[in-house]
Write an enzyme that holds these catalytic residues in place. Structure first.
Site, mmCIF file in Angstrom:
data_model
loop_
_atom_site.group_PDB
_atom_site.id
_atom_site.type_symbol
_atom_site.label_atom_id
_atom_site.label_comp_id
_atom_site.label_asym_id
_atom_site.label_seq_id
_atom_site.Cartn_x
_atom_site.Cartn_y
_atom_site.Cartn_z
ATOM 1 N N ASN A 1 0.833 -1.216 0.000
ATOM 2 C CA ASN A 1 0.000 0.000 0.000
ATOM 3 C C ASN A 1 0.858 1.254 0.000
ATOM 4 O O ASN A 1 0.521 2.240 -0.657
ATOM 5 C CB ASN A 1 -0.953 -0.005 1.200
ATOM 6 C CG ASN A 1 -2.211 -0.789 0.917
ATOM 7 O OD1 ASN A 1 -3.039 -0.368 0.118
ATOM 8 N ND2 ASN A 1 -2.341 -1.956 1.537
ATOM 9 N N ILE B 1 -1.863 -1.215 17.754
ATOM 10 C CA ILE B 1 -2.994 -0.386 18.161
ATOM 11 C C ILE B 1 -2.443 0.857 18.852
ATOM 12 O O ILE B 1 -1.592 0.749 19.740
ATOM 13 C CB ILE B 1 -3.929 -1.177 19.103
ATOM 14 C CG1 ILE B 1 -4.585 -2.324 18.324
ATOM 15 C CG2 ILE B 1 -4.991 -0.262 19.713
ATOM 16 C CD1 ILE B 1 -5.356 -3.295 19.180
ATOM 17 N N HIS C 1 -8.199 -0.744 6.044
ATOM 18 C CA HIS C 1 -8.589 -2.007 6.675
ATOM 19 C C HIS C 1 -9.086 -2.954 5.595
ATOM 20 O O HIS C 1 -9.877 -2.547 4.725
ATOM 21 C CB HIS C 1 -9.700 -1.751 7.709
ATOM 22 C CG HIS C 1 -10.137 -2.994 8.402
ATOM 23 N ND1 HIS C 1 -9.358 -3.631 9.350
ATOM 24 C CD2 HIS C 1 -11.259 -3.755 8.273
ATOM 25 C CE1 HIS C 1 -9.988 -4.714 9.775
ATOM 26 N NE2 HIS C 1 -11.136 -4.805 9.145
HETATM 27 C C1 GAR Z 1 -3.161 -4.763 3.897
HETATM 28 O O1 GAR Z 1 -4.035 -5.741 3.391
HETATM 29 C C2 GAR Z 1 -3.874 -3.862 4.895
HETATM 30 O O2 GAR Z 1 -5.207 -3.618 4.557
HETATM 31 C C3 GAR Z 1 -3.772 -4.691 6.133
HETATM 32 O O3 GAR Z 1 -2.485 -5.238 6.106
HETATM 33 C C4 GAR Z 1 -2.066 -5.395 4.755
HETATM 34 C C5 GAR Z 1 -0.743 -4.696 4.582
HETATM 35 O O4 GAR Z 1 -0.210 -4.954 3.331
HETATM 36 N N1 GAR Z 1 -3.980 -3.892 7.303
HETATM 37 C C6 GAR Z 1 -4.511 -4.362 8.417
HETATM 38 O O5 GAR Z 1 -4.867 -5.521 8.567
HETATM 39 C C7 GAR Z 1 -4.643 -3.347 9.524
HETATM 40 N N2 GAR Z 1 -5.335 -3.903 10.636
HETATM 41 P P1 GAR Z 1 0.972 -4.060 2.761
HETATM 42 O O6 GAR Z 1 2.063 -4.015 3.829
HETATM 43 O O7 GAR Z 1 1.431 -4.825 1.547
HETATM 44 O O8 GAR Z 1 0.429 -2.713 2.440
#
Ligand code: GAR
Length: 225
Positions: A15, A91, A108
């Site tokens: 992200n 958190i 999320h």
């Molecule tokens: C993503 O799917 C995000 O939505 C999730 O972790 C992943 C991170 O991926 N976030 C959560 O679960 C927050 N509680 P990334 O490091 O490749 O962006």
């Protein structure tokens, strides 16, 4: 004018990469990336884009309050106007959240308010929902709570396992987060107490291609073209 943003990560940072890739010509500029875990892929992505990085390991602090205080100071020092949590898996306490009230976003991997917390894709499959997705929201002290800025929707397809569904959701995450951040940074999304008011031409919705081509299909009714 591009508004300075600090991004908080804990992992691979796909992200973060999407935010970096859509930065040119947007209303935001990522000025720092902070990770609470050392050596993660997101730090390398930031470095490759020439963005200063910092590691503040939560394990080095005796309490959540002390970690939050160090993080709060780092955020202030970064010069950020906005903070994005992008796969940040700690958190944050109410004091830090309050200090950034209306200026901190999170992504999320579910359509909030459904499936708060962890293991969202497993739970979506277990619940048998037909659509799933992601939510970019303004952070409030309660977990995975706060006004929605943008949501991305995907279909749940026959034969999906959690990994397949997660990959499809991630595709819309990478569209939704840059859009949401640009909307907030540019003022085209105005954060209210309970909801976010969007510019009239902006639906705040990202639709996965597998849904975008769908037609109304109600049992017993002819398709609407
Ligand atoms: C993503 O799917 C995000 O939505 C999730 O972790 C992943 C991170 O991926 N976030 C959560 O679960 C927050 N509680 P990334 O490091 O490749 O962006």
């Amino acid at each position: 004018m591009a508004h300075p943003v600090t991004v908080l990560i804990s992992g691979g940072g796909s992200n973060l990469q999407a935010l970096i890739d859509r930065q040119a010509g947007s209303s935001y500029e990522i000025v720092q990336v902070i990770s609470n875990v050392s050596g993660v892929g997101g730090l390398a992505r930031a470095a490759a884009a020439g963005i200063p990085t910092r590691v503040i390991e939560h394990r080095a602090f005796a309490s959540r309050a002390l970690f939050d205080a160090a993080l709060g100071q780092a955020l202030a020092e970064s010069g950020a106007e906005l903070v994005c949590l992008a796969g940040f898996m700690r958190i944050l306490g109410p004091e830090l959240v309050q200090a950034w009230s209306g200026r901190m976003l999170n992504i999320h991997p579910a359509l909030l308010p459904s499936f708060k917390g962890l293991h969202t894709h497993e739970r979506a499959l277990a619940a048998g929902v037909r659509v799933h997705g992601c939510t970019v929201h303004v952070v409030r002290p309660a977990l995975d709570d706060g006004p929605v800025v943008v949501q991305g929707v995907v279909p749940v397809l026959p034969g999906d396992d959690p990994a397949m569904l997660a990959a499809r959701v991630l595709e819309v995450e990478h569209q939704a987060y840059p859009l949401a951040l640009d909307l907030v940074a540019s003022g085209r999304a105005r954060v209210g107490d309970a909801t976010v008011e969007l510019a009239p031409d902006q639906p705040g919705l990202v639709v996965h291609p597998a849904l975008a081509g769908a037609r109304w299909a109600i049992a017993g009714a002819p398709p609407v073209s």
